[in-house]
Design a protein around this motif. Structure first.
Motif, PDB file in Angstrom:
ATOM      1  N   TYR A  68      14.051  15.910 -42.636  1.00 29.25           N
ATOM      2  CA  TYR A  68      12.953  15.146 -42.037  1.00 29.25           C
ATOM      3  C   TYR A  68      13.485  13.837 -41.453  1.00 29.25           C
ATOM      4  O   TYR A  68      13.076  13.419 -40.369  1.00 29.25           O
ATOM      5  CB  TYR A  68      11.873  14.872 -43.084  1.00 29.25           C
ATOM      6  CG  TYR A  68      10.660  14.174 -42.522  1.00 29.25           C
ATOM      7  CD1 TYR A  68       9.635  14.899 -41.934  1.00 29.25           C
ATOM      8  CD2 TYR A  68      10.541  12.787 -42.558  1.00 29.25           C
ATOM      9  CE1 TYR A  68       8.524  14.267 -41.401  1.00 29.25           C
ATOM     10  CE2 TYR A  68       9.444  12.143 -42.032  1.00 29.25           C
ATOM     11  CZ  TYR A  68       8.430  12.888 -41.453  1.00 29.25           C
ATOM     12  OH  TYR A  68       7.344  12.257 -40.925  1.00 29.25           O
ATOM     13  N   THR A  69      14.390  13.184 -42.162  1.00 30.51           N
ATOM     14  CA  THR A  69      14.964  11.923 -41.695  1.00 30.51           C
ATOM     15  C   THR A  69      15.704  12.133 -40.383  1.00 30.51           C
ATOM     16  O   THR A  69      15.524  11.374 -39.427  1.00 30.51           O
ATOM     17  CB  THR A  69      15.907  11.332 -42.761  1.00 30.51           C
ATOM     18  OG1 THR A  69      15.171  11.122 -43.963  1.00 30.51           O
ATOM     19  CG2 THR A  69      16.511  10.025 -42.304  1.00 30.51           C
ATOM     20  N   ARG A  70      16.519  13.161 -40.322  1.00 34.44           N
ATOM     21  CA  ARG A  70      17.278  13.424 -39.086  1.00 34.44           C
ATOM     22  C   ARG A  70      16.339  13.814 -37.939  1.00 34.44           C
ATOM     23  O   ARG A  70      16.549  13.408 -36.796  1.00 34.44           O
ATOM     24  CB  ARG A  70      18.327  14.498 -39.332  1.00 34.44           C
ATOM     25  CG  ARG A  70      19.377  14.032 -40.349  1.00 34.44           C
ATOM     26  CD  ARG A  70      20.684  14.765 -40.233  1.00 34.44           C
ATOM     27  NE  ARG A  70      21.573  14.410 -41.311  1.00 34.44           N
ATOM     28  CZ  ARG A  70      22.320  13.312 -41.356  1.00 34.44           C
ATOM     29  NH1 ARG A  70      22.260  12.443 -40.372  1.00 34.44           N
ATOM     30  NH2 ARG A  70      23.126  13.068 -42.377  1.00 34.44           N
ATOM     31  N   THR A  86      20.315  -2.292 -44.934  1.00 32.97           N
ATOM     32  CA  THR A  86      19.086  -2.647 -45.660  1.00 32.97           C
ATOM     33  C   THR A  86      17.881  -2.354 -44.774  1.00 32.97           C
ATOM     34  O   THR A  86      17.962  -2.482 -43.556  1.00 32.97           O
ATOM     35  CB  THR A  86      19.059  -4.141 -46.062  1.00 32.97           C
ATOM     36  OG1 THR A  86      19.149  -4.944 -44.884  1.00 32.97           O
ATOM     37  CG2 THR A  86      20.188  -4.481 -47.018  1.00 32.97           C
ATOM     38  N   PRO A  87      16.744  -1.974 -45.371  1.00 33.99           N
ATOM     39  CA  PRO A  87      15.574  -1.650 -44.548  1.00 33.99           C
ATOM     40  C   PRO A  87      14.929  -2.865 -43.899  1.00 33.99           C
ATOM     41  O   PRO A  87      14.241  -2.750 -42.891  1.00 33.99           O
ATOM     42  CB  PRO A  87      14.612  -0.981 -45.527  1.00 33.99           C
ATOM     43  CG  PRO A  87      15.035  -1.450 -46.863  1.00 33.99           C
ATOM     44  CD  PRO A  87      16.508  -1.716 -46.786  1.00 33.99           C
ATOM     45  N   MET A  88      15.153  -4.044 -44.463  1.00 32.96           N
ATOM     46  CA  MET A  88      14.559  -5.256 -43.914  1.00 32.96           C
ATOM     47  C   MET A  88      15.414  -6.444 -44.336  1.00 32.96           C
ATOM     48  O   MET A  88      15.918  -6.472 -45.460  1.00 32.96           O
ATOM     49  CB  MET A  88      13.126  -5.416 -44.447  1.00 32.96           C
ATOM     50  CG  MET A  88      12.384  -6.601 -43.866  1.00 32.96           C
ATOM     51  SD  MET A  88      10.711  -6.752 -44.539  1.00 32.96           S
ATOM     52  CE  MET A  88       9.891  -5.493 -43.631  1.00 32.96           C
ATOM     53  N   ALA A  89      15.565  -7.406 -43.455  1.00 31.58           N
ATOM     54  CA  ALA A  89      16.308  -8.615 -43.804  1.00 31.58           C
ATOM     55  C   ALA A  89      15.519  -9.400 -44.853  1.00 31.58           C
ATOM     56  O   ALA A  89      14.279  -9.401 -44.843  1.00 31.58           O
ATOM     57  CB  ALA A  89      16.539  -9.465 -42.563  1.00 31.58           C
ATOM     58  N   THR A  90      16.217 -10.052 -45.742  1.00 31.39           N
ATOM     59  CA  THR A  90      15.535 -10.789 -46.817  1.00 31.39           C
ATOM     60  C   THR A  90      14.709 -11.953 -46.284  1.00 31.39           C
ATOM     61  O   THR A  90      13.755 -12.372 -46.928  1.00 31.39           O
ATOM     62  CB  THR A  90      16.544 -11.325 -47.848  1.00 31.39           C
ATOM     63  OG1 THR A  90      17.517 -12.131 -47.175  1.00 31.39           O
ATOM     64  CG2 THR A  90      17.222 -10.185 -48.576  1.00 31.39           C
ATOM     65  N   ILE A 151      14.342   2.397 -39.390  1.00 29.55           N
ATOM     66  CA  ILE A 151      14.898   3.668 -38.924  1.00 29.55           C
ATOM     67  C   ILE A 151      16.424   3.615 -38.889  1.00 29.55           C
ATOM     68  O   ILE A 151      17.095   4.585 -39.235  1.00 29.55           O
ATOM     69  CB  ILE A 151      14.273   4.061 -37.570  1.00 29.55           C
ATOM     70  CG1 ILE A 151      12.776   4.345 -37.777  1.00 29.55           C
ATOM     71  CG2 ILE A 151      14.979   5.267 -36.959  1.00 29.55           C
ATOM     72  CD1 ILE A 151      11.986   4.597 -36.531  1.00 29.55           C
ATOM     73  N   GLY A 152      16.986   2.464 -38.530  1.00 25.50           N
ATOM     74  CA  GLY A 152      18.436   2.296 -38.587  1.00 25.50           C
ATOM     75  C   GLY A 152      18.961   2.408 -40.011  1.00 25.50           C
ATOM     76  O   GLY A 152      20.038   2.949 -40.260  1.00 25.50           O
ATOM     77  N   TYR A 153      18.176   1.913 -40.956  1.00 26.03           N
ATOM     78  CA  TYR A 153      18.539   2.039 -42.374  1.00 26.03           C
ATOM     79  C   TYR A 153      18.498   3.510 -42.798  1.00 26.03           C
ATOM     80  O   TYR A 153      19.365   3.977 -43.534  1.00 26.03           O
ATOM     81  CB  TYR A 153      17.592   1.196 -43.230  1.00 26.03           C
ATOM     82  CG  TYR A 153      17.752   1.416 -44.706  1.00 26.03           C
ATOM     83  CD1 TYR A 153      18.891   1.001 -45.383  1.00 26.03           C
ATOM     84  CD2 TYR A 153      16.752   2.047 -45.443  1.00 26.03           C
ATOM     85  CE1 TYR A 153      19.030   1.204 -46.751  1.00 26.03           C
ATOM     86  CE2 TYR A 153      16.882   2.249 -46.804  1.00 26.03           C
ATOM     87  CZ  TYR A 153      18.032   1.820 -47.447  1.00 26.03           C
ATOM     88  OH  TYR A 153      18.162   2.032 -48.804  1.00 26.03           O
ATOM     89  N   LEU A 154      17.497   4.239 -42.318  1.00 27.63           N
ATOM     90  CA  LEU A 154      17.404   5.667 -42.644  1.00 27.63           C
ATOM     91  C   LEU A 154      18.609   6.431 -42.102  1.00 27.63           C
ATOM     92  O   LEU A 154      19.084   7.370 -42.732  1.00 27.63           O
ATOM     93  CB  LEU A 154      16.110   6.258 -42.094  1.00 27.63           C
ATOM     94  CG  LEU A 154      14.826   5.749 -42.743  1.00 27.63           C
ATOM     95  CD1 LEU A 154      13.609   6.263 -41.982  1.00 27.63           C
ATOM     96  CD2 LEU A 154      14.758   6.135 -44.204  1.00 27.63           C
ATOM     97  N   LYS A 155      19.098   6.015 -40.937  1.00 27.00           N
ATOM     98  CA  LYS A 155      20.298   6.658 -40.395  1.00 27.00           C
ATOM     99  C   LYS A 155      21.481   6.423 -41.329  1.00 27.00           C
ATOM    100  O   LYS A 155      22.317   7.305 -41.528  1.00 27.00           O
ATOM    101  CB  LYS A 155      20.614   6.129 -39.001  1.00 27.00           C
ATOM    102  CG  LYS A 155      21.843   6.786 -38.417  1.00 27.00           C
ATOM    103  CD  LYS A 155      22.140   6.320 -37.034  1.00 27.00           C
ATOM    104  CE  LYS A 155      23.369   7.084 -36.538  1.00 27.00           C
ATOM    105  NZ  LYS A 155      23.711   6.716 -35.188  1.00 27.00           N
ATOM    106  N   HIS A 156      21.546   5.226 -41.902  1.00 27.02           N
ATOM    107  CA  HIS A 156      22.645   4.878 -42.812  1.00 27.02           C
ATOM    108  C   HIS A 156      22.542   5.619 -44.147  1.00 27.02           C
ATOM    109  O   HIS A 156      23.549   5.878 -44.796  1.00 27.02           O
ATOM    110  CB  HIS A 156      22.637   3.361 -43.044  1.00 27.02           C
ATOM    111  CG  HIS A 156      23.727   2.861 -43.931  1.00 27.02           C
ATOM    112  ND1 HIS A 156      25.046   2.829 -43.532  1.00 27.02           N
ATOM    113  CD2 HIS A 156      23.703   2.380 -45.193  1.00 27.02           C
ATOM    114  CE1 HIS A 156      25.778   2.348 -44.513  1.00 27.02           C
ATOM    115  NE2 HIS A 156      24.988   2.068 -45.533  1.00 27.02           N
TER     116      HIS A 156
END
Length: 184
Positions: A68-70, A86-90, A151-156
């Motif tokens: 699903y991610t791909r 990380t999914p979001m910057a702190t 989404i970039g985090y999901l790729k990682h």
């Protein structure tokens, strides 16, 4: 029934049900159709993956949604995007950003609307997804940037998932299982 896994997720007006036993899935779908005449049961390739090698199945079960991610990366045309750790910057602070540049609401909603399904096995993105979902009525470029980062985090991390250890009578007092899990 010892090595079978059942997953049920409800999101607004959608229900995702999965099991390692195909007959249970079919039976659940028939039951839903009997309960509601407007119910449509669709079946597609499984988006929920299940790992249980002989060794693993003795210890527990790992669920993840790599396919699903791909597919999500391809659908959002971000399969060539930069991987992010990380999914979001702190220091990210999202607000209505009324002076920011508006983005296409349909595009934003389609991107953010695909992410809650991943939260069934990806609790690490839940906060970020829920925060971005608040701005669907009037999305701005700053909001879209955060969604693209998720989404970039999901790729990682496409194969991160949840580990459900086996627990037979984990409570020493009552000899009941303590491994029941509910994720929201």
């Amino acid at each position: 029934m010892d090595n079978e896994l059942f997953i049920c997720q409800v999101y607004v007006d959608d229900i995702i049900f999965g099991s390692t036993n195909e007959e249970y899935c079919k039976g659940f779908g028939k039951m839903l159709c009997r309960l509601r005449s407007d119910t449509t049961v669709t079946s597609s390739q499984p988006s929920l993956n299940y790992k249980a090698s002989p060794k693993v199945s003795q210890e527990g079960t790992f669920i993840y949604q790599e396919k699903y991610t791909r597919d999500l990366l391809k659908r959002s045309k971000m399969d060539d995007c930069k991987s992010i750790e990380t999914p979001m910057a702190t220091n990210t602070k999202l607000d209505p950003d009324e002076s920011g540049i508006k983005v296409d609401q349909t595009f934003y909603r389609s991107m953010i609307g695909s992410l809650p399904y991943l939260c069934a096995s990806r609790l690490d993105i839940m906060f970020s997804v829920c925060l971005c979902a608040r701005f669907q009525a009037d999305p701005r470029e700053s909001h879209l940037t955060v969604v693209k980062r998720i989404i970039g985090y999901l790729k990682h991390t496409p194969s991160i998932g949840l580990w459900y250890p086996k627990d037979f009578a984990g409570c020493r007092v009552e000899r009941k299982s303590t491994s029941g899990v509910a994720t929201c």
